[in-house]
Design a protein around this motif. Structure first.
Motif, PDB file in Angstrom:
ATOM      1  N   ALA A   1     -13.999  -1.063   1.752  1.00 49.14           N
ATOM      2  CA  ALA A   1     -13.663  -0.020   0.773  1.00 49.14           C
ATOM      3  C   ALA A   1     -14.348   1.292   1.138  1.00 49.14           C
ATOM      4  N   ALA A   2     -15.598   1.192   1.574  1.00 48.65           N
ATOM      5  CA  ALA A   2     -16.323   2.396   1.994  1.00 48.65           C
ATOM      6  C   ALA A   2     -15.656   3.024   3.210  1.00 48.65           C
ATOM      7  N   GLN A   3     -15.156   2.188   4.099  1.00 45.38           N
ATOM      8  CA  GLN A   3     -14.472   2.688   5.290  1.00 45.38           C
ATOM      9  C   GLN A   3     -13.202   3.450   4.914  1.00 45.38           C
ATOM     10  N   VAL A   4     -12.421   2.884   4.008  1.00 47.61           N
ATOM     11  CA  VAL A   4     -11.177   3.532   3.586  1.00 47.61           C
ATOM     12  C   VAL A   4     -11.469   4.835   2.842  1.00 47.61           C
ATOM     13  N   MET A   5     -12.452   4.804   1.948  1.00 45.49           N
ATOM     14  CA  MET A   5     -12.821   6.022   1.225  1.00 45.49           C
ATOM     15  C   MET A   5     -13.191   7.135   2.198  1.00 45.49           C
TER      16      MET A   5
ATOM     17  N   GLY B   1      -8.945  -7.525  16.663  1.00 39.52           N
ATOM     18  CA  GLY B   1      -8.775  -6.089  16.518  1.00 39.52           C
ATOM     19  C   GLY B   1      -7.322  -5.662  16.405  1.00 39.52           C
ATOM     20  N   ALA B   2      -7.127  -4.370  16.108  1.00 37.10           N
ATOM     21  CA  ALA B   2      -5.790  -3.824  15.896  1.00 37.10           C
ATOM     22  C   ALA B   2      -4.920  -3.897  17.147  1.00 37.10           C
ATOM     23  N   LYS B   3      -5.538  -3.741  18.317  1.00 39.94           N
ATOM     24  CA  LYS B   3      -4.751  -3.760  19.553  1.00 39.94           C
ATOM     25  C   LYS B   3      -4.179  -5.147  19.826  1.00 39.94           C
TER      26      LYS B   3
ATOM     27  N   TYR C   1       0.838  -1.202   0.000  1.00 38.28           N
ATOM     28  CA  TYR C   1       0.000   0.000   0.000  1.00 38.28           C
ATOM     29  C   TYR C   1       0.869   1.248   0.000  1.00 38.28           C
ATOM     30  N   MET C   2       0.249   2.401  -0.210  1.00 37.20           N
ATOM     31  CA  MET C   2       0.996   3.658  -0.305  1.00 37.20           C
ATOM     32  C   MET C   2       1.183   4.336   1.047  1.00 37.20           C
ATOM     33  N   ILE C   3       0.451   3.864   2.067  1.00 37.98           N
ATOM     34  CA  ILE C   3       0.545   4.425   3.411  1.00 37.98           C
ATOM     35  C   ILE C   3       0.689   3.266   4.397  1.00 37.98           C
ATOM     36  N   ALA C   4       1.541   3.450   5.393  1.00 37.29           N
ATOM     37  CA  ALA C   4       1.677   2.423   6.425  1.00 37.29           C
ATOM     38  C   ALA C   4       0.476   2.474   7.363  1.00 37.29           C
ATOM     39  N   GLY C   5       0.084   1.317   7.888  1.00 39.36           N
ATOM     40  CA  GLY C   5      -1.023   1.271   8.839  1.00 39.36           C
ATOM     41  C   GLY C   5      -1.985   0.130   8.617  1.00 39.36           C
ATOM     42  N   GLY C   6      -2.042  -0.389   7.390  1.00 38.08           N
ATOM     43  CA  GLY C   6      -2.940  -1.510   7.114  1.00 38.08           C
ATOM     44  C   GLY C   6      -4.397  -1.145   7.391  1.00 38.08           C
ATOM     45  N   ARG C   7      -5.161  -2.110   7.886  1.00 35.71           N
ATOM     46  CA  ARG C   7      -6.582  -1.870   8.180  1.00 35.71           C
ATOM     47  C   ARG C   7      -6.796  -0.910   9.347  1.00 35.71           C
ATOM     48  N   LEU C   8      -5.734  -0.671  10.088  1.00 36.59           N
ATOM     49  CA  LEU C   8      -5.822   0.285  11.189  1.00 36.59           C
ATOM     50  C   LEU C   8      -6.175   1.678  10.671  1.00 36.59           C
ATOM     51  N   LEU C   9      -5.761   1.994   9.451  1.00 35.19           N
ATOM     52  CA  LEU C   9      -5.974   3.323   8.881  1.00 35.19           C
ATOM     53  C   LEU C   9      -7.444   3.737   8.863  1.00 35.19           C
ATOM     54  N   GLY C  10      -8.328   2.797   8.582  1.00 28.36           N
ATOM     55  CA  GLY C  10      -9.733   3.142   8.418  1.00 28.36           C
ATOM     56  C   GLY C  10     -10.534   3.197   9.695  1.00 28.36           C
ATOM     57  N   GLN C  11      -9.938   2.862  10.832  1.00 30.14           N
ATOM     58  CA  GLN C  11     -10.715   2.718  12.062  1.00 30.14           C
ATOM     59  C   GLN C  11     -10.934   4.056  12.774  1.00 30.14           C
ATOM     60  N   LEU C  12     -12.164   4.251  13.221  1.00 28.88           N
ATOM     61  CA  LEU C  12     -12.521   5.453  13.964  1.00 28.88           C
ATOM     62  C   LEU C  12     -13.754   5.158  14.806  1.00 28.88           C
ATOM     63  N   TYR C  13     -13.576   5.078  16.115  1.00 24.07           N
ATOM     64  CA  TYR C  13     -14.724   4.829  16.988  1.00 24.07           C
ATOM     65  C   TYR C  13     -14.424   5.310  18.404  1.00 24.07           C
ATOM     66  N   GLU C  14     -15.507   5.490  19.165  1.00 24.39           N
ATOM     67  CA  GLU C  14     -15.386   5.947  20.541  1.00 24.39           C
ATOM     68  C   GLU C  14     -15.295   4.750  21.476  1.00 24.39           C
TER      69      GLU C  14
END
Length: 408
Positions: free
Chosen positions: A129-133, A334-336, A33-46
């Protein structure tokens, strides 16, 4: 020859690289990929404590820490093949061939597709894909969407889409078929949905989910589940309706849904159209383990871990000398948890390289993985612990087989 090569710059790969570099070894990380982070990149939650888990921020911190420690990270680099020649692992890419005695596969997971009539129309995409977008590229996948597939992943991403101002008309099931048998069965889906009920803002939903853990109540719950769904984050989650097709002339215009019985059969005459300009298909995740297979690593299919996983022990060592695994290649979590596994893998590599004795640190890292798993906010597979126990049993069988071969 690099001392250590890691394939995958997600949370597992970066955490391993940091751990290894902190112990004085050279590390090269490869990622397509062009950015490091893998699937972690798309995650956002409280999180329960009120803090926000921002995948882009977490990825950046790991990436910058790795660079500060001298880790070489090569992006835009896809690995096409690997093999063991003498005592070295040989890694082939389009531009260069790399050699190492210690190779960590942290390739993560990929999404399982669900074949649905109309799924080739422009505007149909995987839920990831929707998450990454939305979360990475800050581009809305559309204005109003339908998510097909009710599971932990789709529920979490639906919430993220809502936060980004994207309307999710509903999360619903696919029409049940030989391929979608599990994801189209309301009872199976309810079992998975119970594991994200704690994320719901509604106290009523949280209370109801506790009752649903009783088998009789589950059957009653499915039978009398509202046809128009139960709302979580103001999104109708429908267990008694299924999408039978995605329609549109040159792009997505909507979906055709029908009411289904408690066992998943379509009830004729209940078809209705729901307008949408994009559709997400959520078939769940499975370990991305092709490179481990190419390497000749033994595999076992463990449903509780999400599919086929390479045989490995708690120290993240595989049955092949010098080959290690960490992250979602070992089971969907999960990422953790992935990051914790990366630390354990990194310590094992340092120890096996002979740089320093890491036995105590490895034991602590294994305990940290368990603690992180026990406290995970999102559990993709509720029986993951049973899956890990099965894997440990297979590992012990492998060790006994090796001992018998040596003895003979």
């Amino acid at each position: 020859m690099s001392k250590v090569i890691i394939i995958g710059a997600g949370p597992a790969g970066l955490s391993a690289a940091i751990t290894i570099a902190e112990n004085g070894l050279e590390v090269l990380v490869l990622d397509e990929y062009m950015i490091a982070g893998g699937r972690l990149l798309g995650q956002l939650y409280e999180e329960p404590n009120g803090n926000w888990w921002n995948g882009i921020k977490e990825s950046k911190q790991l990436y910058e820490k790795a660079l500060d420690l001298g880790v070489k990270i090569q992006l835009h680099t896809a690995v096409s093949n690997l093999e063991k020649i003498d005592s070295s692992w040989v890694i082939y890419t389009a531009t260069e061939t790399y050699y190492t005695s210690h190779l960590l596969l942290a390739t993560g997971a990929t999404e399982a597709p669900l074949p649905i009539p109309g799924w080739t129309l422009p505007g149909v995409m995987s839920v990831g894909a929707a998450q990454v977008m939305t979360n990475v590229h800050r581009v809305k996948p559309g204005n109003r969407g339908v998510i097909i597939g009710v599971n932990v992943l789709s529920s979490a991403i639906a919430m993220e889409l809502q936060l980004a101002g994207v309307q999710v008309a509903c999360i619903t099931l696919p029409k049940m078929s030989l391929v979608t048998k599990e994801s189209g069965n309301p009872m199976n889906v309810m079992n998975s949905l119970l594991h994200v009920s704690h994320m719901a803002p509604s106290a009523f939903v949280k209370f109801g989910s506790k009752l649903m853990k009783i088998e009789f109540m589950k059957k009653m719950g499915i039978t009398f589940f509202p046809k128009n769904g139960v709302k979580m984050w103001d999104i109708p989650i429908m267990l008694r309706k299924a999408v039978i097709e995605i329609y549109g002339d040159n792009e997505v215009e909507g979906v055709t849904m029908a009411t289904i019985s408690p066992t998943g059969e379509v009830i004729p005459g209940t078809e209705e159209k729901v307008q949408a300009d994009f559709v997400c298909i959520a078939g769940g995740l499975y370990p991305l383990a092709e490179l481990a297979a190419v390497a000749g690593c033994p595999f076992y299919h463990i449903e509780e871990l999400g599919g086929y996983v390479p045989l490995h022990n708690e120290r993240m060592e595989t049955a092949l000398e010098g080959l290690y695994v960490a992250g979602n290649i070992t089971g969907i979590e999960g990422a953790k948890v992935a990051a914790s596994q990366g630390v354990a893998a990194g310590l094992s590599i340092v120890h096996n390289n002979g740089t320093s004795n890491q036995e105590q640190n490895i034991k602590k890292a294994i305990q940290d993985i368990e603690h992180t798993r026990d406290n995970a906010f999102i559990q993709f597979h509720p029986a993951v612990k049973e899956g890990k126990q099965k894997l440990q049993h297979y590992w012990e069988e492998h060790l006994n087989t090796v001992k018998d071969m040596v003895g003979n």
